[in-house]
Design a protein around this motif. Structure first.
Motif, PDB file in Angstrom:
ATOM      1  N   ILE A  59       0.959  -1.442  -0.008  1.00 60.47           N
ATOM      2  CA  ILE A  59       0.313  -0.101   0.184  1.00 60.47           C
ATOM      3  C   ILE A  59       1.076   1.493   0.548  1.00 60.47           C
ATOM      4  N   ALA A  60       0.460   2.129  -1.036  1.00 62.97           N
ATOM      5  CA  ALA A  60       1.190   3.038  -1.203  1.00 62.97           C
ATOM      6  C   ALA A  60       0.965   4.437  -1.418  1.00 62.97           C
ATOM      7  N   PRO A  61       0.666   5.100  -0.686  1.00 60.46           N
ATOM      8  CA  PRO A  61       0.590   6.746  -1.194  1.00 60.46           C
ATOM      9  C   PRO A  61       1.111   7.452  -2.285  1.00 60.46           C
ATOM     10  N   ALA A  62       0.452   8.687  -2.934  1.00 58.39           N
ATOM     11  CA  ALA A  62       0.453   8.777  -4.237  1.00 58.39           C
ATOM     12  C   ALA A  62       2.286   9.702  -4.465  1.00 58.39           C
ATOM     13  N   GLU A  63       2.256   9.998  -3.315  1.00 63.52           N
ATOM     14  CA  GLU A  63       3.635  10.733  -3.182  1.00 63.52           C
ATOM     15  C   GLU A  63       4.889  10.166  -3.029  1.00 63.52           C
ATOM     16  N   ALA A  64       3.985   8.784  -2.407  1.00 61.73           N
ATOM     17  CA  ALA A  64       5.765   7.655  -2.190  1.00 61.73           C
ATOM     18  C   ALA A  64       5.842   7.163  -4.076  1.00 61.73           C
ATOM     19  N   VAL A  65       4.371   7.627  -4.415  1.00 63.90           N
ATOM     20  CA  VAL A  65       4.756   6.575  -5.773  1.00 63.90           C
ATOM     21  C   VAL A  65       5.781   7.489  -6.305  1.00 63.90           C
ATOM     22  N   LEU A  66       5.640   9.087  -6.370  1.00 65.30           N
ATOM     23  CA  LEU A  66       5.949   9.480  -7.760  1.00 65.30           C
ATOM     24  C   LEU A  66       7.682   9.891  -7.650  1.00 65.30           C
ATOM     25  N   ARG A  67       8.004   9.048  -5.880  1.00 72.12           N
ATOM     26  CA  ARG A  67       9.837   9.134  -5.526  1.00 72.12           C
ATOM     27  C   ARG A  67      10.317   8.232  -6.693  1.00 72.12           C
ATOM     28  N   ALA A  97       5.680  -8.899 -14.259  1.00 74.64           N
ATOM     29  CA  ALA A  97       5.015  -8.542 -15.728  1.00 74.64           C
ATOM     30  C   ALA A  97       2.997  -9.157 -14.885  1.00 74.64           C
ATOM     31  N   GLY A  98       2.316  -8.490 -14.843  1.00 69.42           N
ATOM     32  CA  GLY A  98       0.758  -8.776 -14.972  1.00 69.42           C
ATOM     33  C   GLY A  98       0.483  -8.652 -13.608  1.00 69.42           C
ATOM     34  N   ALA A  99       1.253  -8.526 -12.655  1.00 69.11           N
ATOM     35  CA  ALA A  99       0.970  -7.459 -10.957  1.00 69.11           C
ATOM     36  C   ALA A  99      -0.148  -6.378 -11.097  1.00 69.11           C
ATOM     37  N   PRO A 100      -1.088  -6.903 -10.737  1.00 69.27           N
ATOM     38  CA  PRO A 100      -2.516  -5.789 -10.271  1.00 69.27           C
ATOM     39  C   PRO A 100      -2.835  -4.919 -10.348  1.00 69.27           C
ATOM     40  N   VAL A 101      -2.481  -3.532  -9.942  1.00 71.67           N
ATOM     41  CA  VAL A 101      -2.355  -2.122  -9.457  1.00 71.67           C
ATOM     42  C   VAL A 101      -4.013  -2.088  -9.111  1.00 71.67           C
ATOM     43  N   ILE A 102      -4.380  -1.978  -7.909  1.00 70.45           N
ATOM     44  CA  ILE A 102      -5.614  -0.928  -7.864  1.00 70.45           C
ATOM     45  C   ILE A 102      -5.332   0.902  -7.326  1.00 70.45           C
ATOM     46  N   VAL A 103      -6.095   1.101  -8.377  1.00 65.88           N
ATOM     47  CA  VAL A 103      -5.878   2.950  -7.450  1.00 65.88           C
ATOM     48  C   VAL A 103      -7.075   3.407  -7.191  1.00 65.88           C
ATOM     49  N   ASP A 104      -6.553   4.268  -5.517  1.00 66.74           N
ATOM     50  CA  ASP A 104      -8.170   4.172  -4.672  1.00 66.74           C
ATOM     51  C   ASP A 104      -8.613   5.579  -5.231  1.00 66.74           C
ATOM     52  N   ASP A 105      -9.246   6.140  -4.984  1.00 65.68           N
ATOM     53  CA  ASP A 105     -10.023   7.328  -5.781  1.00 65.68           C
ATOM     54  C   ASP A 105      -8.875   7.855  -6.306  1.00 65.68           C
ATOM     55  N   PRO A 106      -8.931   7.327  -7.574  1.00 64.81           N
ATOM     56  CA  PRO A 106      -8.177   8.493  -8.661  1.00 64.81           C
ATOM     57  C   PRO A 106      -8.327   9.906  -8.725  1.00 64.81           C
ATOM     58  N   VAL A 107      -9.678  10.166  -8.331  1.00 61.38           N
ATOM     59  CA  VAL A 107      -9.356  11.637  -9.072  1.00 61.38           C
ATOM     60  C   VAL A 107      -8.373  12.650  -7.855  1.00 61.38           C
ATOM     61  N   ARG A 108      -8.655  11.619  -6.447  1.00 62.72           N
ATOM     62  CA  ARG A 108      -8.286  12.640  -5.700  1.00 62.72           C
ATOM     63  C   ARG A 108      -6.613  12.441  -5.782  1.00 62.72           C
ATOM     64  N   VAL A 109      -6.316  10.892  -6.566  1.00 61.88           N
ATOM     65  CA  VAL A 109      -4.525  10.780  -6.378  1.00 61.88           C
ATOM     66  C   VAL A 109      -4.445  11.446  -7.286  1.00 61.88           C
ATOM     67  N   LYS A 110      -5.189  11.866  -8.760  1.00 59.76           N
ATOM     68  CA  LYS A 110      -4.173  12.936  -9.508  1.00 59.76           C
ATOM     69  C   LYS A 110      -4.161  14.196  -8.659  1.00 59.76           C
ATOM     70  N   GLU A 111      -5.454  15.093  -8.212  1.00 62.21           N
ATOM     71  CA  GLU A 111      -5.470  16.417  -7.489  1.00 62.21           C
ATOM     72  C   GLU A 111      -4.073  16.155  -6.339  1.00 62.21           C
ATOM     73  N   MET A 112      -3.752  14.763  -5.863  1.00 60.70           N
ATOM     74  CA  MET A 112      -2.831  14.932  -4.953  1.00 60.70           C
ATOM     75  C   MET A 112      -1.470  14.836  -5.387  1.00 60.70           C
ATOM     76  N   ILE A 113      -1.135  14.350  -6.570  1.00 56.70           N
ATOM     77  CA  ILE A 113      -0.253  14.175  -7.353  1.00 56.70           C
ATOM     78  C   ILE A 113       0.278  15.737  -7.887  1.00 56.70           C
ATOM     79  N   ASP A 114      -1.000  16.229  -8.448  1.00 60.30           N
ATOM     80  CA  ASP A 114      -1.227  17.788  -8.419  1.00 60.30           C
ATOM     81  C   ASP A 114      -0.556  18.956  -7.971  1.00 60.30           C
ATOM     82  N   SER A 115      -1.201  18.959  -6.653  1.00 60.91           N
ATOM     83  CA  SER A 115      -0.443  20.153  -5.952  1.00 60.91           C
ATOM     84  C   SER A 115       0.538  19.357  -5.683  1.00 60.91           C
TER      85      SER A 115
END
Length: 541
Positions: A120-128, A305-323
């Motif tokens: 489980i990774a917050p959006a900011e951790a994925v950005l690094r 390859a093939g490992a699934p990714v679940i994005v929880d609340d994609p709108v907020r994830v995108k907003e967080m990354i933009d911020s």
């Protein structure tokens, strides 16, 4: 609480999501979930994704921590790992959290080894940005008793892996060589290891206590992983010096032409020495990752390859990354104009386009409460789950008992999750008083059946009702609400408070002078300085 997930296997929407993963659908969407409902669904998906790891991306760190705790409770025995945020700050940092660094390294080690895990990774951790996984994977050392290993070669490898050579090993990321004994504290281990050599042969390996330095149990082998995320191989050092020197000179010239002599001087003080002679790890080196490796790599590239990714609340994830990117741009623009950073340091974080590229290489499930789809979500199939959040009973056990009778009449299985065995006994007693037969079990396994009312120890932030599979989950918080300790208001007493009831002429007892008579507040002159008021006590005659 794996038994709690069994009813999920009969939900048509869940079956559809699993088939979508099996058919390698690149995007799926599910709506209608919030709170613990999302953890319940994600745990179910992770449970059938074997043997591949699963990555869950959340908007923030708070959601990630809560979700990690809940999924770990729903999947006992599974490797559920939090990939925490480790911010790169464009300033000199004297020290940083070894605990956070160790958590992140543990996740990366698990992924490069191909282990099954729920990350489980917050959006900011994925950005690094990270080093390429093949380079990180090579920075691992395995030693076993009976093997031959040159000590000089081991020292070189440990230094290349980011370990610090010290006189006494006391913390993670350190090693020490004393004669034929090598002490190492791996970053992801709870205790250090002591390796004894007979000539160049590993004679014994023992764990030891860092506080007492006493050897403890003997082990046959040990694997030592990297001590830092940024692993630099020999060729990368050349890339770093060349790129840094070129950019430093260009930026210095730009500042001088703009008349910013102070900023140019600051730039020289900060980077001139590093650009000329850096050849080993230094404090804050992670800020310079783009100079070592040009390819943009994130945790998404560590997934097989093939490992699934679940994005929880994609709108907020995108907003967080933009911020995050906006804030970093403002900070770095200011520091760049003052000669405090170099341009490419900003690139230590990936951009949204990089994240989209990483997601495109994996099957992704986007989950949100509301049926809104941002332009980057184009699902091949969409599901809406009619699950309900559990209302709060506010301590009204009679109301809870009535609701349970209604569920039982409708063929539901009811599971009540509490914090302890003692609390479970209290709930059982209260339900019995209200005419509801319930029972306690240490695990829901095998007990989640129609008509059963089960009380078990478990932790979810809130309960829910699943009408399609006849399941009601009630938490202790749903029953009693969220208690807050009532703060008693303290009266602030001023220094003059003891004197407010005094009247002129009253007799008082002075701590030093005994009994006296209160004469009131009068002007006083002390040491030549006049004070507006004073309290005069006249000693008794």
């Amino acid at each position: 609480m794996r038994g709690l997930l069994k009813p999920l296997q009969a939900v048509p929407e869940f079956i559809g999501l699993i088939r979508g993963l099996e058919n390698n659908f690149r995007q799926q969407a599910v709506f209608g979930l919030s709170g613990s409902q999302t953890s319940y669904l994600y745990a179910g998906l992770a449970g059938v994704a074997a043997p591949l790891p699963v990555l869950v991306v959340t908007p923030g760190e708070r959601e990630a921590c809560q979700m990690a705790d809940e999924i770990a409770g729903l999947l006992p025995g599974a490797a559920v790992k939090l990939f925490p945020v480790w911010q790169l700050l464009p300033f000199q940092i004297i020290a940083h959290s070894k605990e956070v660094e160790a958590q992140r390294l543990q996740v990366l080690e698990s992924l490069v080894r191909g282990e099954r895990a729920v990350v489980i990774a917050p959006a900011e951790a994925v950005l690094r940005r990270l080093v390429p996984p093949q380079i990180f994977g090579r920075a691992a050392l395995r030693l076993a008793t009976g093997e031959r290993a040159g000590r000089d070669d081991l020292i070189r490898r440990l230094l290349a892996m980011g370990y610090e050579r010290v006189g006494l090993v006391e913390g993670r990321g350190q090693f020490c060589l004393r004669g034929g004994i090598l002490d190492v504290f791996p970053m992801t281990a709870h205790r250090p290891v002591r390796i004894e050599f007979f000539d160049d042969e590993v004679d014994s390996i023992r764990r030891f206590n860092a506080a007492t330095q006493r050897s403890e149990e003997k082990i046959d082998e040990v694997e030592i992983g990297a001590a830092r995320e940024l692993i630099v191989e020999d060729k990368a050092w050349e890339n770093f010096r060349r790129a840094l020197k070129k950019e430093y000179r260009a930026q210095a010239l730009k500042l001088e032409k703009a008349g910013e002599t102070g900023a140019a001087r600051q730039l020289a003080e900060k980077f001139a020495e590093t650009a000329e002679g850096a050849c080993g790890y230094f404090n804050g080196i992670e800020n310079f990752l783009p100079y070592f490796y040009r390819e943009v790599i994130t945790i998404l590239d560590y997934l097989p390859a093939g490992a699934p990714v679940i994005v929880d609340d994609p709108v907020r994830v995108k907003e967080m990354i933009d911020s995050i990117q906006r804030e970093r741009m403002e900070t770095y623009s200011d520091l760049l104009s003052r000669g405090r950073v170099l341009p490419s340091q900003f690139l230590a974080y990936a951009g949204w386009s990089d994240i989209q590229g990483g997601l495109s290489r994996h099957p992704v499930i986007y989950s949100s409460l509301l049926p809104r789809q941002p332009d980057f979500v184009r699902p091949q199939q969409t599901f809406s789950l009619p699950w309900k959040a559990m209302p709060s009973f506010l301590g009204n056990l009679k109301m809870l008992a009535e609701e349970i009778r209604h569920w039982r009449k409708s063929g539901y299985a009811t599971v009540i999750l509490v914090s302890s065995h003692h609390r479970a006994q209290q709930i059982l007693s209260s339900l019995k008083d209200h005419g509801v037969d319930a029972f306690y079990a240490s695990s829901p396994e095998g007990h989640v059946r129609s008509g059963n009312v089960l009380v078990a120890v478990g932790s979810l932030s809130g309960g829910f009702e699943l009408p399609d599979c006849r399941l009601a989950v009630v938490t202790e918080r749903d029953i009693y609400g969220q208690f807050r300790r009532v703060k008693r208001e303290r009266k602030r007493v001023g220094r003059m408070a003891p004197f407010v009831d005094l009247r002129v002429g009253d007799y008082v007892v002075h701590a030093n002078h005994g009994i006296g008579q209160y004469l009131g507040v009068v002007p006083l002159t002390i040491g030549g300085h006049s004070q507006e008021k004073g309290i005069t006590l006249l000693g008794s005659k």
